[in-house]
Design a protein around this motif. Structure first.
Motif, PDB file in Angstrom:
ATOM      1  N   ASP A  71     -27.912  15.491  14.649  1.00 47.26           N
ATOM      2  CA  ASP A  71     -27.242  15.132  15.893  1.00 47.26           C
ATOM      3  C   ASP A  71     -27.811  13.782  16.324  1.00 47.26           C
ATOM      4  N   ILE A  94     -23.847  13.809  11.089  1.00 44.80           N
ATOM      5  CA  ILE A  94     -23.364  14.510  12.265  1.00 44.80           C
ATOM      6  C   ILE A  94     -22.954  15.901  11.796  1.00 44.80           C
ATOM      7  N   GLU A  98     -21.415  19.582  15.661  1.00 41.89           N
ATOM      8  CA  GLU A  98     -21.535  18.414  16.524  1.00 41.89           C
ATOM      9  C   GLU A  98     -20.277  17.559  16.464  1.00 41.89           C
ATOM     10  N   LEU A 101     -17.561  18.597  18.896  1.00 46.19           N
ATOM     11  CA  LEU A 101     -17.809  18.219  20.286  1.00 46.19           C
ATOM     12  C   LEU A 101     -17.637  16.724  20.501  1.00 46.19           C
ATOM     13  N   HIS A 102     -18.081  15.905  19.537  1.00 45.03           N
ATOM     14  CA  HIS A 102     -17.863  14.452  19.651  1.00 45.03           C
ATOM     15  C   HIS A 102     -16.381  14.110  19.662  1.00 45.03           C
ATOM     16  N   ARG A 106     -12.471  21.370  22.722  1.00 45.20           N
ATOM     17  CA  ARG A 106     -13.104  22.359  23.602  1.00 45.20           C
ATOM     18  C   ARG A 106     -12.341  23.682  23.475  1.00 45.20           C
ATOM     19  N   PRO A 117     -20.803  21.147  25.514  1.00 46.14           N
ATOM     20  CA  PRO A 117     -21.045  19.725  25.267  1.00 46.14           C
ATOM     21  C   PRO A 117     -22.245  19.208  26.053  1.00 46.14           C
ATOM     22  N   ARG A 120     -24.832  13.544  24.853  1.00 46.04           N
ATOM     23  CA  ARG A 120     -24.657  12.777  23.613  1.00 46.04           C
ATOM     24  C   ARG A 120     -23.251  12.888  23.061  1.00 46.04           C
ATOM     25  N   HIS A 121     -22.539  13.945  23.418  1.00 41.45           N
ATOM     26  CA  HIS A 121     -21.195  14.146  22.880  1.00 41.45           C
ATOM     27  C   HIS A 121     -20.156  13.273  23.565  1.00 41.45           C
ATOM     28  N   ASP A 122     -20.574  12.494  24.585  1.00 39.67           N
ATOM     29  CA  ASP A 122     -19.662  11.504  25.169  1.00 39.67           C
ATOM     30  C   ASP A 122     -19.396  10.365  24.190  1.00 39.67           C
ATOM     31  N   LEU A 125     -16.596  10.355  18.039  1.00 37.66           N
ATOM     32  CA  LEU A 125     -17.034  10.763  16.712  1.00 37.66           C
ATOM     33  C   LEU A 125     -17.174   9.585  15.762  1.00 37.66           C
TER      34      LEU A 125
END
Length: 310
Positions: A71, A94, A98, A101-102, A106, A117, A120-122, A125
Motif C-alpha cells: 500500500d 498496490i 487496495e 479502493l484507489h 465502494r 477507505p 491514502r485511497h484519495d 489508482l
C-alpha cells in the motif's frame, strides 16, 4: 471451572535451523506495529522494534527476508528500509484490495464487510501504480513486483474488474523491469492463471502464500512458477495444501511467514514474525520426506534464483 485464557503474546523462539533460510514474504512494517486487544505496545517483548525482529530471526537461521510493501504507506517504508538493512530485499505493488479502493469502488464483497477507505485511497489508482513503478525503477534492492493479483473474496463485480486490470498492469511492469512477480491469489485460481497465460508471465513468478490444491500446483510446475508456502501448510485441516506441496519439484518451493499474519501451528492466532519461519520449514521437510538440511539448502537456492543475491 474457569475457562483458560488463550495466550496472545509472541510465541517462543523455535529451535534454530541447521542452515540459513530466506523468508520469501513478510510485512515488517506491520510486524513492528502489531497491536491487538490485551497486548501492551509499551512492552518491548510484545512490541519489539525492527532491529530486534531481525536479530531474533537471525538467531534461529532466518537471515534474509523479502519485505513486501503493497500500500502507499508501506511502499515508502519499504523503499527506505531495504536500503538500510542488508538482510532485506523489497517487493512493491498496490495490493488488489487496495486497488479497488484507489479506483473509488465502494461495494460490499462476498466477505460481507463495508468498504473502509483511508486517506491514502484519495490518490487515483493510476497515480498509485506510478509511485510503485518509480520505486521499483529507482531502488536496486527492490527485486519484485508484488503482492499483486486477484482476491475475489474481498471484491464484488466492479472490484474484480479493477483488480484484473491492476494485476495486468503489474505483470507488465515486472516484465518491463525484469523483476520477479509475487502473486496474491484468493478464491481466484482460474482467473489468475488466465491472466498469466494470456499476458505472459514474468520469467520469475511466485504464488505467494500458495492456497491452491495439487491441480494448481501441477499447473505451476508445468510453467515453472514458484509456490511459496506459509503457516497454513501446517494447519491440521489443510490436506490439500500438503498434497500440492508433494507434487511440486523441490526447486520451485519457497517458504514465507506473511507476518504478521498466518502464524504456524500450534500458534495460530498469535502474532507472527520472521523468527517463526522454522516451523514452516520443518513442516515442508516432514511432508516431503526430505531432510531438514536439504530443505534449507533448496529454499535458499530457490530464493536466490528468484531475487538474486542479497
Amino acid at each position: 471451572m474457569a475457562r483458560k485464557q488463550r495466550e496472545r503474546g509472541w510465541p517462543p523462539a523455535p529451535e534454530p535451523l541447521p542452515l540459513p533460510v530466506v523468508d520469501d514474504h513478510t510485512h515488517l512494517e506491520s510486524v513492528v506495529d502489531r497491536r491487538a486487544d490485551g497486548w501492551d505496545p509499551a512492552d518491548p517483548d510484545v512490541h519489539p522494534d525492527l532491529a530486534a525482529h531481525l536479530a531474533r530471526a537471525a538467531q534461529v537461521g532466518v537471515t534474509r527476508m523479502v519485505q513486501v510493501g503493497c500500500d502507499l504507506d508501506a511502499l515508502a517504508w519499504t523503499d527506505a528500509v531495504v536500503r538500510a538493512h542488508d538482510a532485506l530485499l523489497g517487493a512493491v505493488a498496490i495490493h488488489p484490495n487496495e486497488a479497488v479502493l484507489h479506483a473509488g469502488v465502494r461495494e460490499v464483497a462476498p466477505d460481507g464487510l463495508d468498504p473502509d477507505p483511508q486517506p491514502r485511497h484519495d490518490v487515483p489508482l493510476d497515480e498509485a501504480v506510478a509511485r510503485v513503478a518509480a520505486v521499483a525503477r529507482d531502488n536496486p534492492r527492490v527485486r519484485a513486483v508484488g503482492e499483486t493479483g486477484l482476491d475475489f473474496f474481498r471484491a464484488g463485480d466492479a472490484g474484480r474488474a479493477v483488480q484484473r486490470e491492476a494485476f495486468r498492469t503489474h505483470v507488465a511492469l515486472a516484465k518491463e523491469l525484469d523483476l520477479a512477480l509475487q502473486i496474491h491469489d484468493r478464491d481466484a485460481h482460474e482467473d489468475v492463471v488466465d491472466v498469466l497465460l494470456r499476458d505472459g508471465a514474468p520469467a520469475r513468478t511466485v504464488f505467494h502464500c500458495f492456497s491452491g490444491d495439487a491441480a494448481l500446483a501441477e499447473v505451476a510446475a508445468r510453467h515453472g512458477w514458484y509456490c511459496s508456502f506459509a503457516g497454513p501448510v501446517s494447519f491440521p485441516a489443510n490436506d490439500d495444501l500438503r498434497a500440492a506441496l508433494r507434487v511440486l519439484p523441490p526447486g520451485l518451493v519457497l517458504v514465507e511467514t506473511d507476518a504478521p499474519y498466518l502464524t504456524v501451528h500450534p500458534y495460530r492466532g498469535r502474532p507472527n514474525g520472521p523468527y517463526l519461519l522454522p516451523g514452516t520449514v520443518r513442516t515442508v521437510a516432514e511432508v516431503t520426506g526430505r531432510s531438514l538440511e536439504d530443505v534449507c539448502r533448496q529454499v535458499s537456492a530457490a530464493a536466490e534464483a528468484v531475487y538474486g543475491p542479497w
